[in-house]
Design a protein around this motif. Structure first.
Motif, PDB file in Angstrom:
ATOM      1  N   LEU A  42       5.966  -7.979   1.126  1.00  0.00           N
ATOM      2  CA  LEU A  42       4.843  -6.471   1.760  1.00  0.00           C
ATOM      3  C   LEU A  42       5.503  -5.064   2.735  1.00  0.00           C
ATOM      4  N   ALA A  43       6.339  -5.926   3.142  1.00  0.00           N
ATOM      5  CA  ALA A  43       6.867  -4.315   4.412  1.00  0.00           C
ATOM      6  C   ALA A  43       7.713  -3.159   2.945  1.00  0.00           C
ATOM      7  N   THR A  97       6.610  -3.574   0.044  1.00  0.00           N
ATOM      8  CA  THR A  97       5.781  -2.929  -0.431  1.00  0.00           C
ATOM      9  C   THR A  97       5.304  -1.364   0.103  1.00  0.00           C
ATOM     10  N   ARG A  98       4.704  -1.969   1.665  1.00  0.00           N
ATOM     11  CA  ARG A  98       4.007  -0.701   2.464  1.00  0.00           C
ATOM     12  C   ARG A  98       4.957   0.329   2.690  1.00  0.00           C
ATOM     13  N   ARG A  99       6.501   0.147   3.005  1.00  0.00           N
ATOM     14  CA  ARG A  99       7.447   1.077   3.165  1.00  0.00           C
ATOM     15  C   ARG A  99       7.322   2.089   2.106  1.00  0.00           C
ATOM     16  N   LEU A 159       4.822   2.583  -0.561  1.00  0.00           N
ATOM     17  CA  LEU A 159       3.506   3.577  -0.617  1.00  0.00           C
ATOM     18  C   LEU A 159       3.350   4.200   0.152  1.00  0.00           C
ATOM     19  N   VAL A 160       3.780   4.069   1.804  1.00  0.00           N
ATOM     20  CA  VAL A 160       4.152   5.288   2.959  1.00  0.00           C
ATOM     21  C   VAL A 160       4.873   6.481   2.745  1.00  0.00           C
ATOM     22  N   MET A 175      -3.944   6.614   5.214  1.00  0.00           N
ATOM     23  CA  MET A 175      -4.358   5.213   5.801  1.00  0.00           C
ATOM     24  C   MET A 175      -5.603   4.880   5.256  1.00  0.00           C
ATOM     25  N   VAL A 234      -1.478  -6.044   0.982  1.00  0.00           N
ATOM     26  CA  VAL A 234      -1.382  -4.889   0.966  1.00  0.00           C
ATOM     27  C   VAL A 234      -1.707  -4.131   1.468  1.00  0.00           C
ATOM     28  N   GLN A 265      -4.194  -5.324   3.045  1.00  0.00           N
ATOM     29  CA  GLN A 265      -4.190  -5.664   5.275  1.00  0.00           C
ATOM     30  C   GLN A 265      -2.932  -5.247   5.770  1.00  0.00           C
ATOM     31  N   VAL A 266      -2.101  -4.696   5.293  1.00  0.00           N
ATOM     32  CA  VAL A 266      -0.757  -4.115   5.679  1.00  0.00           C
ATOM     33  C   VAL A 266      -0.468  -3.150   5.899  1.00  0.00           C
ATOM     34  N   LEU A 267      -1.423  -2.470   5.050  1.00  0.00           N
ATOM     35  CA  LEU A 267      -1.968  -0.753   5.189  1.00  0.00           C
ATOM     36  C   LEU A 267      -2.680  -0.602   6.118  1.00  0.00           C
TER      37      LEU A 267
END
Length: 276
Positions: A11-12, A14-16, A18-19, A25, A103, A105-107
């Protein structure tokens, strides 16, 4: 099923990714069901990212699903919309099916609007009706929370007594009437698919209280609730379920019905995002 730490690491990553693609956000995540992806054309300031480019994302294989994430704004809200979801019947496990919700949620998304194409069991429904989901029945034979709990996102035993947010439903029902949509709520039964249900199965589902039937949504809603998201569910009745009417079922009918009501669906989505 992956261990908790490996899920967190994925998840981390994927988040990196997308950011690095967008500065926006999302407040609200949106999952667009079969034939309903046209809503994404309304999104302003958009960034479109194909699933195949996103680390650890599965690939949608179903006709009527574009297979991309769309970030942007609608009615003043920052959103991320899935044009195409992942289904258990495609061969994915439940962690993969619900990965996009994790994803979101972590965004930082705190709300989820989940849509689907469904078969109508309630004889009061007609093809083309839009129905708010009040509750669900999970008959998929699997739960997406089985295995290691993601304790950083939610509890081991989450409560589902209000899986579909009551306050949101109460805000949205009057909007339906203003747009000429019959305000209706129903209970959605999820089966694994991909075969459509038999007439005997539909009689069973009606007996246990189901108004709608489909092959998605419930895993995503369970995971959304686990992570503390508010949920609104909208089901497009694309056909009457087996045995309700004397006709055969086909995916072509699903797409045909959603195309017919797409403009109304889009107006409804625009209006509800203004009030949530």
């Amino acid at each position: 099923m992956l261990p908790e730490q490996e899920q967190v690491n994925r998840l981390a990553e994927t988040r990196r990714f997308l950011v690095g693609k967008t500065n926006l956000m999302p407040e609200i995540g949106i999952i667009l069901g079969s034939g309903l992806g046209g809503f994404a054309s309304l999104i302003d300031e958009k960034t479109v990212i194909p699933y195949k480019e996103i680390p650890h994302f599965p690939i949608s294989t179903v006709e009527g699903h574009a297979g991309q994430l769309v970030f942007g704004k609608v009615s003043g809200k920052s959103v991320v919309a899935m044009q195409g979801r992942f289904h258990y019947y495609e061969g994915y496990n439940m962690q993969e099916v619900t990965y996009p919700v994790r994803v979101m949620q972590v965004l930082g998304a705190t709300g989820l609007i989940v849509t689907n194409a469904s078969g109508g069991i309630n004889p009061a429904y007609r093809p083309g009706d839009l129905v708010l989901i009040r509750d669900h029945i999970n008959l998929m034979g699997e739960n997406p929370l089985r295995g290691a709990n993601l304790s950083s996102l939610g509890p081991r035993f989450p409560d589902l007594s209000e899986a579909y947010d009551l306050e949101w439903r109460q805000k949205v029902l009057p909007l339906a009437q203003e747009l000429g949509i019959t305000p209706q709520e129903g209970i959605y039964a999820a089966l694994s698919g991909p075969s459509y249900e038999s007439p005997a199965e539909i009689r069973y589902l009606r007996t246990i209280g189901a108004d709608l039937v489909g092959m998605s949504t419930v895993p995503e809603v369970i995971v959304a609730n686990h992570g503390g998201m508010r949920v609104l569910g909208i089901s497009c009745v694309t056909n009457m379920a087996a045995g309700i009417l004397p006709q055969k079922l086909s995916h072509a009918e699903v797409i045909e019905t959603t195309e017919r009501i797409e403009k109304l669906f889009v107006r409804f989505m625009q209006a509800l995002l203004r009030v949530l």
